[in-house]
Design an enzyme around this catalytic site. Structure first.
Site, mmCIF file in Angstrom:
data_model
loop_
_atom_site.group_PDB
_atom_site.id
_atom_site.type_symbol
_atom_site.label_atom_id
_atom_site.label_comp_id
_atom_site.label_asym_id
_atom_site.label_seq_id
_atom_site.Cartn_x
_atom_site.Cartn_y
_atom_site.Cartn_z
ATOM 1 N N HIS A 31 0.893 -1.263 -0.058
ATOM 2 C CA HIS A 31 0.269 0.164 -0.025
ATOM 3 C C HIS A 31 0.954 1.137 -0.154
ATOM 4 C CE1 HIS A 31 -1.815 3.280 2.730
ATOM 5 N NE2 HIS A 31 -2.791 3.176 1.577
ATOM 6 N N HIS A 108 2.010 11.210 -1.227
ATOM 7 C CA HIS A 108 1.261 10.838 0.011
ATOM 8 C C HIS A 108 1.279 11.794 0.777
ATOM 9 C CE1 HIS A 108 -0.184 7.855 3.446
ATOM 10 N NE2 HIS A 108 -1.255 8.529 2.672
#
Length: 326
Positions: A31, A108
């Site tokens: 992930h 991110h």
């Protein structure tokens, strides 16, 4: 020391599993695979809220260490993840605001040091050294990219991977068939532009619980499992999520600490799962800190249950075949 026991796990599977579609195998995944190289000095993503942008501007020396603590989901390089057995990669791609170059970065909350293309060259080099391993690359988010940027990026992807790209209408996704064709890369691209390019796959469903405890994540995944698995590839996400109120209440914690604390409960749940085509079976299981936590050594052995199931079905078949009395 890095565990290399599963660096060629696909080619090491029993031959009885070589004709099973990849969509029915248990595949370990990463992930937010590139968050190990976040650049603390990069801008915030365009999609971050104005309020958070204001806080970041006023209290930069506080927000940036917090971002690194909670946005970093992996601590091994992509080559190390590959060599440990990871075969699905969640790649969040974006173009930096006000960047005159065409370079793309992973994201991110903030952007990475490494560019997308230099990273994918590393993936290609690894695949060349492991010709029987198949990877599933998912390019998503795609922030700050217009049509011209998309087409330029897709052109680079095609040129880079060439005949290794498996077209989305490939009729046989078994290992044996993919080895014969030389296809090693299933490339999902989360944009409508995919329709123009037969080499690209559409978005792959990701079951994301958006919860901060293992018990809540498991409840969410079990609920989805009861509804039945999608056709084709899909990902069950083990990753935990901390919202901003949780972070504020736990200033000494980090995503890594939270993940490690919940791992044992998640591991026990994964060990009970079964791959395959049944409605309640699993396919890709992705998590955080997949190099430090033994995700691969838990997920990959699940494939041997397909052999046990096949053997059990054969026994049932023979039970109903009566021997010829003549």
């Amino acid at each position: 020391m890095m565990d290399l026991a599963y660096q060629d796990w696909m080619s090491a599977l029993p031959e009885e599993l070589w004709d099973i579609p990849l969509t029915d195998l248990a595949i370990p995944g990463s992930h937010d695979a590139m968050s190990y190289c976040l650049d603390i000095n990069s801008p915030l993503l365009r999609s971050e809220s104005d309020y958070f942008r204001l806080l970041d501007g006023l209290f930069y020396c506080i927000t940036r260490p917090l971002i690194l603590k909670w946005a970093t989901t992996q601590n091994k390089t992509i080559e190390e993840q590959l060599s440990m057995g990871i075969r699905y990669f969640d790649l969040r791609v974006a173009h930096k605001p006000n960047d005159p170059s065409s370079d793309l970065y992973f994201t991110h909350v903030i952007y990475t040091h490494l560019t997308v293309l230099e990273t994918l060259v590393s993936v290609l080099n690894w695949l060349n050294s492991h010709p029987k391993e198949i990877v599933i690359l998912v390019c998503s988010h795609l922030e700050g990219m217009d049509d011209k940027c998309h087409e330029s990026f897709i052109f680079c992807l095609k040129r880079l991977f060439g005949s290794k790209l498996c077209p989305r209408k490939e009729p046989n996704l078994s290992l044996r068939s993919l080895w014969a064709s030389g296809h090693q890369v299933i490339l999902s691209y989360d944009s409508q532009i995919t329709a123009r390019h037969p080499e690209l796959w559409p978005a792959i469903p990701y079951w994301w619980a958006n919860k901060s405890t293992a018990q809540d994540v498991i409840s969410y995944l079990d609920w989805h499992k009861d509804l039945g698995r999608p056709e084709g590839f899909f990902i069950a996400g083990l990753n935990l999520t901390a919202d901003r109120s949780y972070i504020a209440k736990n200033p000494k914690e980090s995503l890594q600490m939270m993940t490690y604390k919940n791992w044992e409960c998640l591991r026990k749940w994964v060990e009970q799962q079964i791959p395959g085509s049944d409605p309640k079976s699993f396919n890709i299981i992705a998590g955080d800190f997949v190099g430090s936590l033994p995700l691969c050594s838990v997920v990959i052995p699940l494939n041997h249950r397909l052999l046990q199931r096949s053997s059990g079905q054969m026994k049932k078949l023979f039970k109903f075949i009566k021997p010829d009395s003549n």
